[in-house]
Design a protein around this motif. Structure first.
Motif, PDB file in Angstrom:
ATOM      1  N   ASN A   1      13.920   4.467  14.575  1.00 26.45           N
ATOM      2  CA  ASN A   1      13.109   3.776  15.593  1.00 26.45           C
ATOM      3  C   ASN A   1      12.480   2.686  15.226  1.00 26.45           C
ATOM      4  O   ASN A   1      12.505   2.363  13.904  1.00 26.45           O
ATOM      5  CB  ASN A   1      12.011   5.186  15.862  1.00 26.45           C
ATOM      6  N   PRO A   2      11.828   1.974  16.149  1.00 27.75           N
ATOM      7  CA  PRO A   2      11.261   0.575  15.601  1.00 27.75           C
ATOM      8  C   PRO A   2      10.294   0.778  14.529  1.00 27.75           C
ATOM      9  O   PRO A   2      10.389  -0.039  13.495  1.00 27.75           O
ATOM     10  CB  PRO A   2      10.538   0.026  16.844  1.00 27.75           C
ATOM     11  N   ALA A   3       9.367   1.599  14.681  1.00 29.20           N
ATOM     12  CA  ALA A   3       8.388   1.957  13.614  1.00 29.20           C
ATOM     13  C   ALA A   3       8.746   2.189  12.200  1.00 29.20           C
ATOM     14  O   ALA A   3       8.404   1.922  11.311  1.00 29.20           O
ATOM     15  CB  ALA A   3       7.158   2.695  14.210  1.00 29.20           C
ATOM     16  N   GLY A   4       9.890   3.261  12.259  1.00 28.07           N
ATOM     17  CA  GLY A   4      10.210   3.791  11.207  1.00 28.07           C
ATOM     18  C   GLY A   4      11.035   2.917  10.579  1.00 28.07           C
ATOM     19  O   GLY A   4      11.346   2.836   9.236  1.00 28.07           O
ATOM     20  N   ALA A   5      12.016   1.999  11.178  1.00 26.53           N
ATOM     21  CA  ALA A   5      12.855   1.066  10.597  1.00 26.53           C
ATOM     22  C   ALA A   5      12.093   0.252   9.667  1.00 26.53           C
ATOM     23  O   ALA A   5      12.170  -0.443   8.774  1.00 26.53           O
ATOM     24  CB  ALA A   5      13.590   0.412  11.718  1.00 26.53           C
ATOM     25  N   LYS A   6      10.985  -0.279  10.627  1.00 27.64           N
ATOM     26  CA  LYS A   6       9.836  -1.342   9.874  1.00 27.64           C
ATOM     27  C   LYS A   6       9.092  -0.658   8.587  1.00 27.64           C
ATOM     28  O   LYS A   6       9.164  -1.345   7.570  1.00 27.64           O
ATOM     29  CB  LYS A   6       8.741  -1.695  10.672  1.00 27.64           C
ATOM     30  N   ALA A   7       9.044   0.628   8.476  1.00 26.49           N
ATOM     31  CA  ALA A   7       8.383   1.266   7.370  1.00 26.49           C
ATOM     32  C   ALA A   7       9.432   1.437   6.309  1.00 26.49           C
ATOM     33  O   ALA A   7       9.060   1.191   5.217  1.00 26.49           O
ATOM     34  CB  ALA A   7       7.964   2.494   7.751  1.00 26.49           C
ATOM     35  N   ALA A   8      10.721   1.595   6.534  1.00 22.15           N
ATOM     36  CA  ALA A   8      11.694   1.692   5.719  1.00 22.15           C
ATOM     37  C   ALA A   8      12.072   0.363   5.008  1.00 22.15           C
ATOM     38  O   ALA A   8      12.057   0.234   3.740  1.00 22.15           O
ATOM     39  CB  ALA A   8      13.242   2.047   6.310  1.00 22.15           C
ATOM     40  N   LEU A   9      11.844  -0.845   5.761  1.00 18.99           N
ATOM     41  CA  LEU A   9      12.026  -2.391   4.954  1.00 18.99           C
ATOM     42  C   LEU A   9      10.761  -2.494   4.322  1.00 18.99           C
ATOM     43  O   LEU A   9      10.798  -2.946   3.294  1.00 18.99           O
ATOM     44  CB  LEU A   9      12.220  -3.325   6.374  1.00 18.99           C
ATOM     45  N   ASP A  10       9.541  -2.000   4.688  1.00 17.81           N
ATOM     46  CA  ASP A  10       8.549  -2.328   3.733  1.00 17.81           C
ATOM     47  C   ASP A  10       8.549  -1.471   2.591  1.00 17.81           C
ATOM     48  O   ASP A  10       8.219  -2.024   1.303  1.00 17.81           O
ATOM     49  CB  ASP A  10       7.202  -1.755   4.601  1.00 17.81           C
ATOM     50  N   THR A  11       9.067  -0.229   2.681  1.00 18.46           N
ATOM     51  CA  THR A  11       9.457   0.483   1.185  1.00 18.46           C
ATOM     52  C   THR A  11      10.483  -0.351   0.681  1.00 18.46           C
ATOM     53  O   THR A  11      10.373  -0.396  -0.644  1.00 18.46           O
ATOM     54  CB  THR A  11       9.940   1.649   1.321  1.00 18.46           C
ATOM     55  N   LEU A  12      11.557  -0.923   1.184  1.00 18.85           N
ATOM     56  CA  LEU A  12      12.770  -1.505   0.486  1.00 18.85           C
ATOM     57  C   LEU A  12      12.000  -2.927  -0.373  1.00 18.85           C
ATOM     58  O   LEU A  12      12.684  -3.274  -1.397  1.00 18.85           O
ATOM     59  CB  LEU A  12      13.625  -2.018   1.409  1.00 18.85           C
TER      60      LEU A  12
END
Length: 493
Positions: free
Chosen positions: A383-394
């Motif tokens: 989802n948009p927020a989860g994908a953004k959080a995953a990129l932040d972690t990456l």
């Protein structure tokens, strides 16, 4: 019957069987919803007929499960098919039987319609059993957990933390539909259980209310509200109202709200007026949270943070926690779980070790050693927020950063726009982006290019296996490779 008639009959039946099997599989993945499955058939006419035969050697991501309902559908479809064969043979030319192949994709929908009375009776019986079991345990503390994302992880963390003091049961995996919750209650809930952590999902209006009527939560957690389910709910307002309906039956218990979420924070003002003593706010970035984390330190090895409790509890007690999980979004979910456990009487000090022992929920930002590369598996959903959080972690990881994704789905009319935005965000983090599915990849690629990522760094493949093989073979010199797998679409996409 002549030999030719027998051959035509057998040929028709075999072809119908091939087509029916795939259609039944998709019908199950479409939650047995005729309208949803009908829409899939219209969008995938080629797959409906030719995909069945062509996909037999292909391993399904989520195979067809022969539940009691599926078996009943198969029996009904078989009887219906035999009846149609006989009717055609008696009333018309036997060669017309071949026309049934065209109807085969609709067999699951027709069989489902015929079975409606049986399915309703069975469903009502199972639901009554579950309600009786819940009613027979008046001291059971049921905690309903819902949200557009983060609910499964929060449920897992909460189960682990509450188990430090209580005999706790949770709905397994992603059992968050009516029948999934009913199955858990009927099959696993025992008189010895003191706490039942019940994940509550939704796709349609009224889903949460139905789950609350069955499980009767005494406390509720709303982890997030976002664009997920726009495909079925149409508007963000409807999603918000549906999620907040979990609070309707909470009279004396607590309602835990993630105040980092803008939509929750705005909607909570109404709830705070009607149930001021019930609302417990938690979060990471929200300064007015009752339970909040500060001094967050994130590395590849884990996360450390300080948790602050409400001032009314032991004069604003605080405690440092360490977890092997990485990412601010994981801290957010852990803080929510700590808030519930602490409110239910578990001292913070007793939660330090359980938090340290928390493991990543499979396919949700799960770190895997891929042999020569580090894999961040966030493939369960997106989802948009989860994908953004995953990129932040990456972005926190060192090395060559590779994203593999088919993009996000079930976002309604905003799907292309949100995937394009996802592409722009990925361009700021990733050294290489591997997109799966040419049609699905288009808006992400557009966002990547718009944000300035070189076209040579964008690769498109038809399957996840091809994309993963490319990532493994990519020459990055001495730099280690970190691969983020963001979403893995089910077979009906």
């Amino acid at each position: 019957m002549s030999l030719y008639e027998i051959i035509i009959t057998l040929l028709t039946t075999m072809m119908c069987l091939f087509v029916f099997e795939d259609s039944l599989h998709m019908f199950q993945l479409n939650f047995y919803k005729p309208a949803m499955h009908g829409g899939w058939l219209l969008r995938n006419l080629g797959k409906a007929y030719f995909g069945a035969v062509g996909s037999k050697g292909k391993k399904a991501k989520k195979p067809l499960v022969f539940t009691h309902r599926v078996i009943r559908l198969c029996i009904t479809a078989f009887v219906m098919h035999v009846g149609l064969l006989y009717g055609i043979y008696v009333l018309t030319d036997y060669r017309v039987m071949l026309v049934l192949v065209l109807l085969a994709p609709l067999y699951p929908i027709i069989a489902n319609f015929i079975n409606i009375p049986v399915e309703k009776l069975n469903g009502m019986r199972y639901i009554r059993d579950a309600k009786r079991k819940i009613d027979s345990m008046p001291n059971l503390i049921t905690i309903g957990v819902t949200g557009s994302y983060g609910k499964t992880s929060t449920k897992y963390y909460l189960h682990k933390l509450l188990s430090a003091k209580f005999n706790t049961l949770m709905t397994p995996e992603s059992f968050n539909t009516t029948m999934g919750v009913v199955k858990t209650i009927r099959g696993e809930l025992q008189p010895a259980h003191e706490v039942f952590v019940c994940e509550m999902g939704m796709m349609w209006k009224g889903d949460i209310a139905e789950l609350c009527e069955i499980a009767k939560p005494k406390h509720a957690v709303i982890t997030s509200i976002g664009a997920q389910h726009l495909e079925t709910m149409k508007t963000q307002e409807r999603i918000t109202e549906e999620k907040f309906s979990i609070t309707d039956g909470i009279s004396t218990g607590s309602i835990f709200l993630n105040f980092d979420n803008d939509i929750i924070r705005k909607r909570a003002s109404k709830l705070q007026k009607s149930k001021p003593e019930s609302v417990v706010k938690y979060g990471v970035s929200s300064e007015d949270g009752d339970y909040r984390a500060s001094d967050i330190s994130v590395s590849e090895n884990g996360t450390t943070f300080t948790l602050h409790t409400p001032s009314k509890k032991i004069s604003g007690e605080k405690q440092e926690f360490t977890t092997t999980l990485i990412g601010e979004h994981n801290v957010q979910n852990i803080v929510g779980a700590i808030a519930v456990a602490h409110t239910l009487g578990i001292p913070l000090q007793e939660l330090v070790l359980p938090v340290k022992r928390l493991e990543c929920v499979p396919h949700r930002m799960q770190i895997i050693d891929g042999g020569g590369l580090t894999i961040i598996d966030d493939s369960f959903n997106s989802n948009p927020a989860g994908a953004k959080a995953a990129l932040d972690t990456l972005a926190l990881m060192s090395g060559t950063k590779i994203l593999i994704t088919p993009g996000m789905v079930a976002l309604g009319e905003q799907e292309a726009e949100l995937n394009c935005e996802f592409g722009k965000q990925a361009a700021a983090v990733c050294d290489c982006v591997v997109l799966i599915g040419k049609k699905q990849a288009a808006p992400i690629a557009a966002g990547l290019l718009e944000a300035g990522l070189d076209k040579s760094k964008i690769k498109v493949f038809d399957s996840f296996d091809e994309g993963m093989a490319f990532a493994k073979e990519l020459d990055c010199g001495e730099s280690k490779k970190v691969v983020l797998i963001e979403n893995d679409l089910p077979d009906n996409y």
